[in-house]
Every structure is written in C-alpha cells, then in structure tokens.
Design an enzyme around this catalytic site. Structure first.
Site, short mmCIF file in Angstrom:
data_model
loop_
_atom_site.label_atom_id
_atom_site.label_comp_id
_atom_site.label_asym_id
_atom_site.label_seq_id
_atom_site.Cartn_x
_atom_site.Cartn_y
_atom_site.Cartn_z
N TYR A 1 16.12 2.91 -17.30
CA TYR A 1 15.29 4.00 -16.79
C TYR A 1 14.86 4.96 -17.91
O TYR A 1 13.78 5.55 -17.83
CB TYR A 1 15.97 4.72 -15.61
CG TYR A 1 15.96 3.83 -14.38
CD1 TYR A 1 14.82 3.72 -13.59
CD2 TYR A 1 17.05 3.03 -14.05
CE1 TYR A 1 14.77 2.86 -12.50
CE2 TYR A 1 17.02 2.17 -12.96
CZ TYR A 1 15.88 2.08 -12.19
OH TYR A 1 15.82 1.22 -11.12
N GLN B 1 6.13 4.31 -2.46
CA GLN B 1 7.36 3.58 -2.84
C GLN B 1 7.55 3.65 -4.35
O GLN B 1 8.55 3.19 -4.87
CB GLN B 1 7.25 2.12 -2.40
CG GLN B 1 7.14 1.96 -0.90
CD GLN B 1 6.73 0.54 -0.52
OE1 GLN B 1 7.56 -0.34 -0.39
NE2 GLN B 1 5.44 0.32 -0.36
N ASN B 2 6.57 4.21 -5.03
CA ASN B 2 6.63 4.23 -6.50
C ASN B 2 7.49 5.38 -7.00
O ASN B 2 7.49 6.47 -6.43
CB ASN B 2 5.22 4.36 -7.09
CG ASN B 2 4.37 3.16 -6.72
OD1 ASN B 2 4.90 2.14 -6.29
ND2 ASN B 2 3.07 3.28 -6.86
N VAL B 3 8.17 5.13 -8.11
CA VAL B 3 9.03 6.17 -8.67
C VAL B 3 8.31 6.93 -9.79
O VAL B 3 8.85 7.87 -10.35
CB VAL B 3 10.38 5.57 -9.17
CG1 VAL B 3 11.14 4.97 -8.00
CG2 VAL B 3 10.18 4.54 -10.28
N HIS C 1 11.36 6.05 -2.55
CA HIS C 1 12.36 5.35 -3.36
C HIS C 1 12.80 6.15 -4.58
O HIS C 1 13.29 5.57 -5.55
CB HIS C 1 11.83 3.97 -3.77
CG HIS C 1 11.68 3.04 -2.60
ND1 HIS C 1 10.91 1.89 -2.63
CD2 HIS C 1 12.22 3.09 -1.34
CE1 HIS C 1 10.98 1.28 -1.45
NE2 HIS C 1 11.75 1.99 -0.66
N GLY D 1 -1.62 -1.56 -2.46
CA GLY D 1 -0.78 -2.16 -3.51
C GLY D 1 0.68 -2.33 -3.16
O GLY D 1 1.54 -2.12 -4.00
N THR D 2 0.94 -2.76 -1.94
CA THR D 2 2.33 -3.08 -1.61
C THR D 2 2.37 -4.41 -0.84
O THR D 2 1.53 -4.65 0.01
CB THR D 2 3.03 -1.96 -0.78
OG1 THR D 2 4.26 -2.48 -0.27
CG2 THR D 2 2.19 -1.43 0.35
N SER D 3 3.37 -5.22 -1.18
CA SER D 3 3.49 -6.51 -0.50
C SER D 3 4.12 -6.34 0.88
O SER D 3 4.24 -7.30 1.62
CB SER D 3 4.36 -7.45 -1.34
OG SER D 3 5.66 -6.91 -1.48
P1 OAD Z 1 5.31 -5.59 -4.86
O1 OAD Z 1 5.41 -6.02 -6.27
O2 OAD Z 1 6.14 -6.30 -3.85
O3 OAD Z 1 3.79 -5.70 -4.38
C1 OAD Z 1 2.74 -5.25 -5.17
C2 OAD Z 1 1.42 -5.47 -4.46
O4 OAD Z 1 0.41 -4.91 -5.29
C3 OAD Z 1 1.07 -6.95 -4.22
O5 OAD Z 1 0.64 -7.12 -2.87
C4 OAD Z 1 -0.09 -7.18 -5.19
O6 OAD Z 1 -1.05 -8.12 -4.70
C5 OAD Z 1 -0.71 -5.78 -5.28
N1 OAD Z 1 -1.53 -5.51 -6.47
C6 OAD Z 1 -1.51 -6.12 -7.68
N2 OAD Z 1 -2.42 -5.58 -8.51
C7 OAD Z 1 -3.02 -4.57 -7.82
C8 OAD Z 1 -4.05 -3.62 -8.13
N3 OAD Z 1 -4.65 -3.58 -9.31
N4 OAD Z 1 -4.42 -2.74 -7.17
C9 OAD Z 1 -3.83 -2.77 -5.94
N5 OAD Z 1 -2.87 -3.64 -5.60
C10 OAD Z 1 -2.47 -4.53 -6.52
O7 OAD Z 1 5.61 -4.01 -4.86
P2 OAD Z 1 6.02 -3.05 -3.67
O8 OAD Z 1 5.53 -3.54 -2.37
O9 OAD Z 1 5.67 -1.67 -4.08
O10 OAD Z 1 11.94 -0.66 -4.45
O11 OAD Z 1 7.59 -3.16 -3.71
C11 OAD Z 1 8.33 -2.39 -2.80
C12 OAD Z 1 9.65 -1.98 -3.37
O12 OAD Z 1 10.38 -3.10 -3.87
C13 OAD Z 1 9.57 -1.06 -4.56
O13 OAD Z 1 9.40 0.28 -4.23
C14 OAD Z 1 10.89 -1.27 -5.22
C15 OAD Z 1 10.93 -2.76 -5.14
O14 OAD Z 1 12.10 -3.34 -5.39
C16 OAD Z 1 12.91 0.00 -5.07
O15 OAD Z 1 12.92 0.24 -6.25
C17 OAD Z 1 13.99 0.44 -4.13
#
Ligand code: OAD
Length: 235
Positions: free
Chosen positions: A54, A87-89, A105, A176-178
């Site tokens: 970190y 969800q971003n830090v 998070h 931008g979240t899966s």
């Molecule tokens: P993911 O990595 O699971 O998903 C990222 C998403 O962003 C995917 O759907 C990509 O297609 C999309 N993406 C990629 N490039 C992009 C762009 N230029 N613009 C927009 N979207 C784009 O990440 P999160 O869903 O955020 O938790 O993950 C959730 C949590 O899992 C995080 O907060 C973290 C992680 O482990 C903790 O740290 C507790």
C-alpha cells in the site's frame, strides 16, 4: 429540487488514470496476488508485505490525475444532486471535485488501528510528504497500524449509508465494475423501481443488473461524455 444521480464506480473508473483493474490480470492486482494483498488472511500472514504494497500504491496515487470521466461526474453537481458510491480506494473522485463520495472499500490515503479500523481516534490521514508507513509502526492503541482498506473477509460498514443514497436515486449509473464483489455489487437493487439504470463499461458485464438498463459500451471518459449528451448536460 435537483434530480439525484447515484454513481456506483469500480476499478475501471480509474483505468484511464493509470490504475489496473482487479480481474482480467490473472488474479494479480498491480502485479501481486489479490489474496496476498487484499484479504484479511493476507494481512495477518504478512503485514510487512501488505504495508509495503500500500505504500507503493499510495506513492503512485499522489502522481495520478482524475480522468475526464471523474471530472464529468463532478461537473454534474452543478445541475444534479450527485452521490458517488465507489469501490475504489483511490481519491480521484475527490480530486476531480466530487463532494459526496462514499468509499465502500476504504481509502488508500488513510491508515488505522488493526484492532478497530473505524475508531476515529486512530485514523491517520497521510500526505505526499508523509506517505510511507514503516512496517511495524503502531497505532495509538498499541495495535499495528494498517491500511484503511476493507479486506476480503471483512464487513463493509459503509454499505448502509450507500444503500440509503441508492434508494433516493432518480438515475443510477454503474461505471467500471464487474459487479462480482458483494455486498457492493447489490447496491443497484436498492434503486427505486422504474429508475433508469446506465452501465458504462467497454466490455460485456456478465453480472449485469437484473431488469432494464442501458449499456454504454465505452470506457469511463467516452462513456461519461455520451451519458452527459443523453442527459442534455453541457459542462
Ligand atoms: P474488476 O476488476 O472486477 O472490474 C473492472 C471492470 O472495469 C470490468 O468490468 C472492466 O471491463 C471495466 N473496465 C476496464 N477498463 C475500463 C475503462 N477504461 N472504463 C470503464 N470500465 C473499464 O473491479 P471491481 O468490480 O471494481 O475490493 O472490483 C470490485 C472489488 O474487488 C474491488 O473494490 C476490490 C476487489 O478485490 C477490495 O479491495 C475489497
């Protein structure tokens, strides 16, 4: 009264600012196994490694700039009541000017007690000048100082305030979240029935929300430009 837009953002929001997503990198986050650096077990097993990870990420954050997507979300505050549930830090929403951000998070710019991370007395705000934490440093209560990050396997105390915001949405936008990680991924379910839902992501999202939504299949910046056009909003 201004209409309320609620944004739920994830790692993809910050890709255009130089950060990597979580999934899609073979289980690695910034070249480290996610379990090692983002789980409760990982922290217990090797706090020095986690502290240094970190420290590294925080140094990167001070150099990073918000992208046009972050900036447009902030600009919408002129005409809308905007809440960002992230969800971003990182602190890129705040750096872009957003004033109502809920970090589900945790926050990279803070460290806390490892006995009670939410004890305000021991939460410390770091700065570019005082950024690194020496592994082994103690918080005021004598416990190891740890990153103010919600690790996998820990509860998400900001969920309730986030759900309250989601319930008031006139428009709900996911960027931008899966939508893999619960409970955050379930927040869209709190949006009132009939509330328009937009999803901004360049890729198909397999866990897309139930019900009707509009997928703007673009990156965060281009996707936000398209959303603003649809809303008739000019910066
Ligand atoms: P993911 O990595 O699971 O998903 C990222 C998403 O962003 C995917 O759907 C990509 O297609 C999309 N993406 C990629 N490039 C992009 C762009 N230029 N613009 C927009 N979207 C784009 O990440 P999160 O869903 O955020 O938790 O993950 C959730 C949590 O899992 C995080 O907060 C973290 C992680 O482990 C903790 O740290 C507790």
């Amino acid at each position: 009264m201004k209409k309320k837009i609620v944004f739920l953002t994830g790692a993809g929001m910050s890709v255009e600012s130089g950060f990597k997503t979580f999934r899609g990198n073979d289980g690695l986050w910034e070249n480290y196994p996610v379990e090692q650096v983002a789980s409760h077990e990982g922290w217990e097993a090797d706090p020095t490694l986690v502290t240094n990870f970190y420290n590294m990420l925080r140094r990167k954050l001070w150099q990073a700039e918000p992208n046009e997507g972050h900036r447009l979300i902030a600009a919408l505050e002129r005409d809308y009541d905007v809440s960002v549930l992230t969800q971003n830090v990182d602190n890129l929403h705040e750096k872009a000017g957003s004033t109502h951000v809920i970090h589900l998070h945790g926050e990279l710019t803070k460290v806390c007690s490892s006995i009670d991370p939410y004890d305000e007395r021991y939460i410390q705000q770091l700065t570019p000048e005082h950024s690194d934490v020496e592994p082994g440093t103690k918080a005021g209560d004598g416990s190891l100082l740890r990153p103010f990050i919600v690790f996998f396997g820990e509860s998400v105390p900001m969920l309730e305030p986030a759900a309250r915001e989601a319930m008031k949405a006139d428009i709900f936008v996911i960027i931008g979240t899966s939508l893999n990680v619960y409970p955050a991924a379930g927040l869209v379910q709190y949006a009132p029935q009939g509330c328009p839902v937009y999803l901004i992501d360049p890729d198909p999202v397999f866990n897309a929300p139930n019900g009707k939504f509009t997928h703007i299949q673009k990156g965060a910046s281009e996707g936000m430009k398209e959303l603003c056009e649809k809303l008739g909003f000019k910066k």
